[in-house]
Design a protein around this motif. Structure first.
Motif, PDB file in Angstrom:
ATOM      1  N   PHE A  38       6.292  -0.235  -2.053  1.00 19.84           N
ATOM      2  CA  PHE A  38       5.940  -0.940  -0.814  1.00 19.84           C
ATOM      3  C   PHE A  38       7.098  -0.897   0.178  1.00 19.84           C
ATOM      4  O   PHE A  38       6.884  -0.725   1.380  1.00 19.84           O
ATOM      5  N   ILE A  39       8.298  -1.071  -0.314  1.00 20.60           N
ATOM      6  CA  ILE A  39       9.485  -1.078   0.553  1.00 20.60           C
ATOM      7  C   ILE A  39       9.652   0.262   1.269  1.00 20.60           C
ATOM      8  O   ILE A  39      10.159   0.313   2.390  1.00 20.60           O
ATOM      9  N   MET A  40       9.153   1.331   0.638  1.00 19.42           N
ATOM     10  CA  MET A  40       9.228   2.661   1.254  1.00 19.42           C
ATOM     11  C   MET A  40       8.604   2.700   2.648  1.00 19.42           C
ATOM     12  O   MET A  40       9.009   3.498   3.488  1.00 19.42           O
ATOM     13  N   VAL A  41       7.642   1.825   2.906  1.00 16.21           N
ATOM     14  CA  VAL A  41       6.974   1.777   4.220  1.00 16.21           C
ATOM     15  C   VAL A  41       8.009   1.601   5.332  1.00 16.21           C
ATOM     16  O   VAL A  41       7.880   2.196   6.407  1.00 16.21           O
ATOM     17  N   ALA A  42       9.036   0.825   5.075  1.00 17.77           N
ATOM     18  CA  ALA A  42      10.050   0.540   6.094  1.00 17.77           C
ATOM     19  C   ALA A  42      10.937   1.750   6.388  1.00 17.77           C
ATOM     20  O   ALA A  42      11.576   1.798   7.440  1.00 17.77           O
ATOM     21  N   PHE A  43      10.966   2.725   5.494  1.00 14.17           N
ATOM     22  CA  PHE A  43      11.941   3.802   5.624  1.00 14.17           C
ATOM     23  C   PHE A  43      11.367   5.209   5.771  1.00 14.17           C
ATOM     24  O   PHE A  43      12.122   6.151   5.990  1.00 14.17           O
ATOM     25  N   THR A  44      10.066   5.381   5.642  1.00 11.56           N
ATOM     26  CA  THR A  44       9.487   6.722   5.755  1.00 11.56           C
ATOM     27  C   THR A  44       9.025   6.991   7.184  1.00 11.56           C
ATOM     28  O   THR A  44       8.675   6.063   7.922  1.00 11.56           O
ATOM     29  N   GLU A  45       9.026   8.247   7.545  1.00  8.73           N
ATOM     30  CA  GLU A  45       8.729   8.648   8.922  1.00  8.73           C
ATOM     31  C   GLU A  45       7.357   8.172   9.398  1.00  8.73           C
ATOM     32  O   GLU A  45       7.207   7.694  10.516  1.00  8.73           O
ATOM     33  N   ARG A  46       6.352   8.303   8.537  1.00 11.80           N
ATOM     34  CA  ARG A  46       4.997   7.898   8.917  1.00 11.80           C
ATOM     35  C   ARG A  46       4.624   6.530   8.351  1.00 11.80           C
ATOM     36  O   ARG A  46       3.457   6.181   8.300  1.00 11.80           O
ATOM     37  N   LYS A  47       5.636   5.743   7.970  1.00 11.91           N
ATOM     38  CA  LYS A  47       5.443   4.374   7.464  1.00 11.91           C
ATOM     39  C   LYS A  47       4.489   4.353   6.266  1.00 11.91           C
ATOM     40  O   LYS A  47       3.627   3.495   6.157  1.00 11.91           O
ATOM     41  N   GLN A  48       4.675   5.295   5.358  1.00  5.89           N
ATOM     42  CA  GLN A  48       3.839   5.378   4.171  1.00  5.89           C
ATOM     43  C   GLN A  48       4.548   4.769   2.966  1.00  5.89           C
ATOM     44  O   GLN A  48       5.734   5.010   2.750  1.00  5.89           O
ATOM     45  N   GLY A  49       3.790   4.001   2.188  1.00  7.62           N
ATOM     46  CA  GLY A  49       4.275   3.545   0.901  1.00  7.62           C
ATOM     47  C   GLY A  49       3.948   4.606  -0.135  1.00  7.62           C
ATOM     48  O   GLY A  49       3.243   5.592   0.150  1.00  7.62           O
ATOM     49  N   LEU A  50       4.446   4.417  -1.339  1.00  7.33           N
ATOM     50  CA  LEU A  50       4.160   5.362  -2.414  1.00  7.33           C
ATOM     51  C   LEU A  50       2.660   5.526  -2.610  1.00  7.33           C
ATOM     52  O   LEU A  50       2.159   6.636  -2.775  1.00  7.33           O
ATOM     53  N   HIS A  51       1.916   4.422  -2.565  1.00 11.30           N
ATOM     54  CA  HIS A  51       0.461   4.459  -2.738  1.00 11.30           C
ATOM     55  C   HIS A  51      -0.210   5.270  -1.636  1.00 11.30           C
ATOM     56  O   HIS A  51      -1.200   5.955  -1.884  1.00 11.30           O
ATOM     57  N   ASP A  52       0.328   5.232  -0.411  1.00  9.84           N
ATOM     58  CA  ASP A  52      -0.211   6.043   0.683  1.00  9.84           C
ATOM     59  C   ASP A  52       0.059   7.523   0.432  1.00  9.84           C
ATOM     60  O   ASP A  52      -0.803   8.372   0.681  1.00  9.84           O
ATOM     61  N   MET A  53       1.254   7.819  -0.041  1.00 10.24           N
ATOM     62  CA  MET A  53       1.602   9.216  -0.327  1.00 10.24           C
ATOM     63  C   MET A  53       0.742   9.772  -1.453  1.00 10.24           C
ATOM     64  O   MET A  53       0.259  10.907  -1.369  1.00 10.24           O
ATOM     65  N   ILE A  54       0.537   8.982  -2.504  1.00 11.10           N
ATOM     66  CA  ILE A  54      -0.295   9.415  -3.625  1.00 11.10           C
ATOM     67  C   ILE A  54      -1.724   9.703  -3.158  1.00 11.10           C
ATOM     68  O   ILE A  54      -2.324  10.707  -3.537  1.00 11.10           O
ATOM     69  N   ALA A  55      -2.267   8.816  -2.336  1.00  8.88           N
ATOM     70  CA  ALA A  55      -3.659   8.931  -1.903  1.00  8.88           C
ATOM     71  C   ALA A  55      -3.842   9.783  -0.650  1.00  8.88           C
ATOM     72  O   ALA A  55      -4.974  10.080  -0.271  1.00  8.88           O
ATOM     73  N   GLY A  56      -2.757  10.165   0.006  1.00 11.74           N
ATOM     74  CA  GLY A  56      -2.881  10.936   1.247  1.00 11.74           C
ATOM     75  C   GLY A  56      -3.466  10.107   2.370  1.00 11.74           C
ATOM     76  O   GLY A  56      -4.392  10.543   3.053  1.00 11.74           O
ATOM     77  N   THR A  57      -2.925   8.894   2.552  1.00  8.79           N
ATOM     78  CA  THR A  57      -3.448   7.995   3.582  1.00  8.79           C
ATOM     79  C   THR A  57      -2.358   7.529   4.529  1.00  8.79           C
ATOM     80  O   THR A  57      -1.170   7.616   4.229  1.00  8.79           O
ATOM     81  N   LEU A  58      -2.805   7.025   5.670  1.00  6.89           N
ATOM     82  CA  LEU A  58      -1.934   6.418   6.674  1.00  6.89           C
ATOM     83  C   LEU A  58      -2.530   5.070   7.055  1.00  6.89           C
ATOM     84  O   LEU A  58      -3.749   4.890   6.989  1.00  6.89           O
ATOM     85  N   VAL A  59      -1.683   4.152   7.469  1.00  4.68           N
ATOM     86  CA  VAL A  59      -2.156   2.899   8.057  1.00  4.68           C
ATOM     87  C   VAL A  59      -1.700   2.937   9.505  1.00  4.68           C
ATOM     88  O   VAL A  59      -0.508   3.031   9.797  1.00  4.68           O
ATOM     89  N   LEU A  60      -2.678   2.922  10.408  1.00  2.00           N
ATOM     90  CA  LEU A  60      -2.413   3.117  11.828  1.00  2.00           C
ATOM     91  C   LEU A  60      -2.879   1.928  12.651  1.00  2.00           C
ATOM     92  O   LEU A  60      -3.800   1.209  12.263  1.00  2.00           O
ATOM     93  N   LYS A  61      -2.252   1.762  13.804  1.00  2.00           N
ATOM     94  CA  LYS A  61      -2.722   0.784  14.780  1.00  2.00           C
ATOM     95  C   LYS A  61      -3.881   1.442  15.512  1.00  2.00           C
ATOM     96  O   LYS A  61      -3.757   2.556  16.010  1.00  2.00           O
ATOM     97  N   GLU A 105       4.919   5.020  17.349  1.00  2.00           N
ATOM     98  CA  GLU A 105       4.359   3.716  17.673  1.00  2.00           C
ATOM     99  C   GLU A 105       2.987   3.457  17.056  1.00  2.00           C
ATOM    100  O   GLU A 105       2.587   2.314  16.924  1.00  2.00           O
ATOM    101  N   ASN A 106       2.260   4.495  16.643  1.00  2.00           N
ATOM    102  CA  ASN A 106       0.919   4.291  16.104  1.00  2.00           C
ATOM    103  C   ASN A 106       0.878   3.980  14.617  1.00  2.00           C
ATOM    104  O   ASN A 106      -0.140   3.569  14.103  1.00  2.00           O
ATOM    105  N   TYR A 107       1.974   4.194  13.917  1.00  2.00           N
ATOM    106  CA  TYR A 107       2.019   3.865  12.497  1.00  2.00           C
ATOM    107  C   TYR A 107       2.299   2.378  12.329  1.00  2.00           C
ATOM    108  O   TYR A 107       3.156   1.827  13.004  1.00  2.00           O
ATOM    109  N   ALA A 108       1.574   1.752  11.414  1.00  2.00           N
ATOM    110  CA  ALA A 108       1.764   0.325  11.164  1.00  2.00           C
ATOM    111  C   ALA A 108       3.015   0.125  10.325  1.00  2.00           C
ATOM    112  O   ALA A 108       3.142   0.685   9.243  1.00  2.00           O
ATOM    113  N   GLY A 109       3.932  -0.666  10.831  1.00  3.07           N
ATOM    114  CA  GLY A 109       5.196  -0.898  10.163  1.00  3.07           C
ATOM    115  C   GLY A 109       5.110  -1.888   9.011  1.00  3.07           C
ATOM    116  O   GLY A 109       4.077  -2.513   8.748  1.00  3.07           O
TER     117      GLY A 109
END
Length: 155
Positions: A118-141, A2-6
């Motif tokens: 960007f579409i990867m955000v909808a399907f990854t466990e931690r709601k990460q896009g490719l850019h998040d995976m590359i940079a090692g980031t999360l977008v959280l509520k 629930e804490n990951y931004a969808g």
């Protein structure tokens, strides 16, 4: 989790940011007498209109806004802040300017591959896009500084 931004929440935040950055690009373009400057938010024209100077201005605006805001004490752009989202590293900490710049350029890659990054955000466990995976980031509520101290965020 629930804490990951969808996906859709992030899309709305991006629309808000695209409007802001578009206005800034338009104003700067008018100052330089070239009309609107692409600010890297127009996926249909990532070149900034084909002019090398406009391309550099577009990239500078995008980096200043997205990387500058996401690495600031806000940990978010205006759009993300309006929706109660923050950008963090994988441990919930504020990201550096260097990591935020890497994330920005990762977004360009995410767009160039038919938006799949960007579409990867909808399907990854931690709601990460490719850019998040590359940079090692999360977008959280959450709010800046509070995410890393909340024991429920990463459970």
């Amino acid at each position: 989790m629930e804490n990951y931004a969808g996906f859709w929440l992030r899309v709305v935040a991006y629309i808000i940011d695209a409007i802001i950055v578009g206005i800034v690009g338009f104003v700067i373009g008018m100052i330089f007498g070239v009309g609107a400057v692409s600010t890297g938010t127009d996926i249909s024209d990532p070149t900034g209109g084909g002019n090398a100077v406009l391309q550099m201005i577009s990239i500078a605006i995008g980096v200043a806004y997205f990387a500058g805001m996401e690495s600031s004490s806000w940990q978010a752009t205006v759009g993300k802040k309006a929706l109660g989202l923050v950008v963090t590293d994988l441990n919930g900490q504020r990201i550096s300017l260097g990591r935020a710049i890497g994330r920005y350029f990762g977004k360009i890659l995410s767009a160039l591959i038919l938006l799949i990054g960007f579409i990867m955000v909808a399907f990854t466990e931690r709601k990460q896009g490719l850019h998040d995976m590359i940079a090692g980031t999360l977008v959280l509520k959450g709010q800046p500084g509070m995410v890393a101290t909340d024991p429920n965020v990463f459970n």
